[in-house]
Every structure is written in structure tokens, then in C-alpha cells.
Design a protein around this motif. Structure first.
Motif, short mmCIF file in Angstrom:
data_model
loop_
_atom_site.label_atom_id
_atom_site.label_comp_id
_atom_site.label_asym_id
_atom_site.label_seq_id
_atom_site.Cartn_x
_atom_site.Cartn_y
_atom_site.Cartn_z
N CYS A 293 0.43 -1.05 -0.01
CA CYS A 293 -0.09 -0.19 -0.08
C CYS A 293 0.56 1.21 0.04
CB CYS A 293 -1.04 -0.41 1.26
SG CYS A 293 -2.08 -1.24 1.42
N TRP A 309 -5.47 2.72 3.52
CA TRP A 309 -5.90 1.31 4.19
C TRP A 309 -5.70 1.60 5.68
CZ3 TRP A 309 -1.48 3.65 1.80
CH2 TRP A 309 -0.80 3.69 2.54
N LEU A 332 -4.66 -4.54 -6.50
CA LEU A 332 -5.41 -3.04 -6.44
C LEU A 332 -5.03 -2.30 -7.92
CD1 LEU A 332 -2.89 -2.09 -3.39
CD2 LEU A 332 -4.97 -1.23 -4.02
#
Length: 428
Positions: A293, A309, A332
Motif C-alpha cells: 500500500c 488502508w 489494486l
């Protein structure tokens, strides 16, 4: 045991009844001999003597010496029963109000008849002892069988557990031991055949993988050579923008073909190794997902997306870290590719593990919720010029299946919401 007890009980009853009949016949024959040798007076005296003796076995005798009309001369029976002495008839007669006795009648002289009756032996105590012996013996027998069955089933469960462990581990040495048992029996033969089948399947899978990799290498190599030539051509072609654009487009197509080829190989490899835990290790998903992330955060900021996140700490599982990372990156990539302008992207990781990736894009119609996981399938949202081969979600599902996970879409009001979680029992 119950059937054997019933047979024994009936045999004892029949034996005692036969003994009583034999005793009556022997007693009657003896009295006839006494009458023949000593006359009527001697017979009366002997009947009185026998009535005075109390038998030790409880089988009390009864007698009646009567005239031609059945009138009593001697004995303890008061009246002549319905037995014909002319044919030496036998049968059961009442003695008093509650006792039954086996009797036989016969003529011993003209106008003189004799009846001999014996009460049956008291069979109750004997039958009770026999029943007790069978009850105790049956209980001991059942207990021994139960202990033997428990020991045998425990040994079988242990052996089956060992076989299952060998299959789950897919260890070559363990499978080899299964194919070469010391003392083979039915379980060993089944395990040996299963191990042979697994080994053959692994050999076929290995051969197929080697063939696929060889084909991929043979295709990838000339494509990369062609890409190198295009790079050289770009450097040598001068300043013609049209030619440069065509060469750059050709290089993009080559890279896309190579990426598609590698994705197909990854999908095939993951499916072939579904359920195979060989090479898997504990993976810290919390750390891995957080790192991914953070890498995507800059791209999200540049694209204008609200990227957030929420990662639960210490979420771990057994798996292949590189492949599990592919699941996260593919989801993603899909969210970044199909999100709306200035939309939000959310990543959540909870114990289980449960990974959720959602976006604010156009979403996926109900009819396409399963089709999006098919290879080369691209929905209507991809028709707006988005590049891709349609293999990202297919690869993510194949990797998830290998790790005992499932990927599915959760219905929502906006966007797409992908959830990765352990397979349910119904799914298994």
C-alpha cells in the motif's frame, strides 16, 4: 450369545423332560417285575415304601394301584386319570392344585391296573445358573470385542492419519515409504496405489510445466530479440515522429504479449499446485500488505485518488509470499484502472485472514460477477481504452485457490468490492 443361550436353555428343558419320562418308564417296569415275582401284596408294600422315601433331586414319585373300575387299592393318587391302561397311555396329569406330573398307565393283571407318575425335576435353579453364566460370559465377551475393536480402530486411525499426513506434505520420501510397505495389507495397498497415482500426476505436471516453460522460452526469446531490434531502429531512424510512434507501439505490443504469456504460465502453475503446501512458509500479511500500500500511495496521489488502508496487526498465514503479494497488487491494479476520477480506494486486512479491496468505479453488473475471473474476459468498463489482457483476476483467483482462499465480489451500491477470505466448508 443370546441365540446360544436360547439353544442351551431349550436343550436343558428337553433333557430334563426326557429324563423324567425315562424315570417313569424304569419305575413302572420295576413295579411290574415286583408284581410278577411277589404278587399283589408285595407290590402294595413296595409302593408304600417308595412313597415314604423323599427323593434328593426333588422329583417326587406318585402311584395308584387300582381295580378294573379305577378304584384305588394303593398309592397316593386318589382317582384314575384319563389315561387308557390297555395301551399303556402316557401324558401329563395334575397332582393337587398346582403340580403337574408325567404319568404312564398299564394293565399288570386282569382287573388290576397301575399308574406311575413323577413330578418334573426342579429346573429353575439350573436354568438360572446357566442364564447367569451366559450373562457374565456375554458381558466379558462383548467387553473383549469392544476393547479389541477399539484397539484395532485406533491402529487403523493412526495409520490413516500417517497416510493423510504423507499426502498433505507431498514429501517424496514419505510417498516412497507408502509405495514400499514392510507388511502390505489392504490399507497399505490402497495407500501405495494412491501414492503411485500422485507420483505419476506430479511427473505429468512436471513434464507439462517443463514443456510450457520451454515453449514460453522459445516464444519469449525471439520477441525480446525483436524488441531489441526495435530499440536500435528507434535510435537510427532519425527524427521521423510517425515512424517512431509505430515502433514504440510495436514495442508495447511485444511487452503486452510477453506479459500475457507470463501470466498464463503463472495461472497454470498455480492451478497445478493447488493444495500443494510444499515450499510454503509463514507469511506476515500485515507487513506485506502495508508495504504494498505504501508503494501504491504515490501513484494514487498522482492520479488524484483518495487511497486509504486499514491493516490489522499480526495477521499471518502459511503460503508463498511472492504469490500472495500478486493477489494484492492485481486487485489494486484493477481498482486503479477502473476507478472514477477523484474516486476512493480502500484496502482492509482483518484476522482470518480477510482482505478487502474496494473502489468507487462503475462497478460490475451482476451477470459479470463470476465472468470477471475468467481468463481474457474484460467487461464493458474496459472498453474505454483501458489496456490489459484480462488475466489479472484469473491469476489472483488461481493463486488464492492454491492457498485455500477464495475471491468473490460483494454487492454494493457503488464501485467494486473484492473480498479474499478462507474457503468455506460448503465451497470445499
Amino acid at each position: 450369545m443370546l441365540g446360544l443361550w436360547w439353544v442351551t436353555d431349550q436343550t436343558i428343558r428337553e433333557t430334563l423332560a426326557t429324563s423324567t419320562r425315562n424315570n417313569v418308564d424304569v419305575d413302572l417296569a420295576g413295579l411290574i417285575d415286583i408284581h410278577a415275582s411277589g404278587g399283589r401284596s408285595e407290590l402294595e408294600r413296595r409302593i408304600a415304601d417308595r412313597l415314604a422315601v423323599v427323593p434328593v433331586d426333588g422329583s417326587r414319585p406318585h402311584y395308584l394301584l387300582a381295580d378294573a373300575k379305577g378304584g384305588a387299592i394303593a398309592g397316593d393318587i386318589q382317582s384314575w386319570p384319563a389315561l387308557d391302561p390297555a395301551i399303556s397311555e402316557s401324558g401329563t396329569i395334575p397332582i393337587g392344585d398346582r403340580t403337574q406330573a408325567y404319568a404312564r398307565a398299564t394293565l399288570i393283571a386282569p382287573g388290576l391296573r397301575l399308574l406311575v407318575a413323577h413330578e418334573p425335576l426342579d429346573e429353575g435353579p439350573l436354568l438360572a445358573r446357566v442364564a447367569t453364566v451366559f450373562l457374565l460370559g456375554g458381558a466379558i465377551f462383548v467387553a473383549c470385542i469392544a476393547l479389541f475393536a477399539q484397539a484395532a480402530s485406533g491402529r487403523i486411525r493412526q495409520r490413516v492419519s500417517q497416510v493423510s499426513s504423507a499426502f498433505r506434505a507431498s514429501d517424496d520420501d514419505a510417498l516412497k515409504r507408502l509405495t514400499m510397505p514392510d507388511r502390505p495389507d489392504e490399507i497399505d495397498r490402497i495407500a501405495s496405489q494412491a501414492a503411485d497415482a500422485i507420483k505419476r500426476a506430479r511427473q505429468l505436471s512436471e513434464a507439462n510445466r517443463e514443456t510450457s516453460e520451454q515453449i514460453a522460452h522459445e516464444i519469449r526469446t525471439p520477441l525480446m530479440h525483436l524488441d531489441t531490434r526495435l530499440v536500435k531502429a528507434l535510435k537510427q531512424q532519425g527524427s521521423d515522429p510517425t515512424t517512431a510512434a509505430h515502433l514504440a507501439e510495436a514495442r508495447g505490443e511485444i511487452r503486452r504479449l510477453v506479459g500475457t504469456l507470463e501470466a498464463l504460465l503463472d495461472i497454470a502453475s498455480s492451478k497445478a499446485r493447488t493444495g500443494d503446501s510444499q515450499g510454503m512458509k509463514p507469511v506476515d500479511l500485515s507487513t506485506m500488505v502495508s508495504g504494498i500500500c505504501e508503494l501504491y500511495a504515490d501513484s494514487a496521489e498522482e492520479a488524484g485518488y483518495d487511497f486509504q488502508w486499514q491493516i490489522a496487526p499480526d495477521v499471518t498465514m502459511i503460503g508463498d509470499a511472492a504469490q500472495l503479494g500478486r493477489i494484492v497488487t492485481n486487485l489494486l491494479d484493477n481498482a486503479f484502472k477502473y476507478n472514477r476520477d477523484n474516486g476512493a480506494i480502500r484496502v482492509e486486512l482483518a484476522p482470518g485472514p480477510v482482505l478487502t479491496v474496494s473502489d468507487d468505479g462503475p462497478g460490475i453488473p451482476d451477470a459479470d460477477r463470476e465472468r470477471v475471473f475468467d481468463r481474457f474476459y474484460r467487461g464493458k468498463a474496459a472498453s474505454g481504452g483501458q489496456s490489459g489482457s484480462g488475466l489479472g483476476l484469473a491469476l489472483a483467483r488461481a493463486i488464492a485457490a492454491r492457498h485455500g482462499l477464495q475471491i468473490h465480489l460483494v454487492p454494493g451500491t457503488i464501485g467494486a468490492r473484492f473480498v479474499v477470505e478462507p474457503e468455506s466448508e460448503d465451497a470445499v
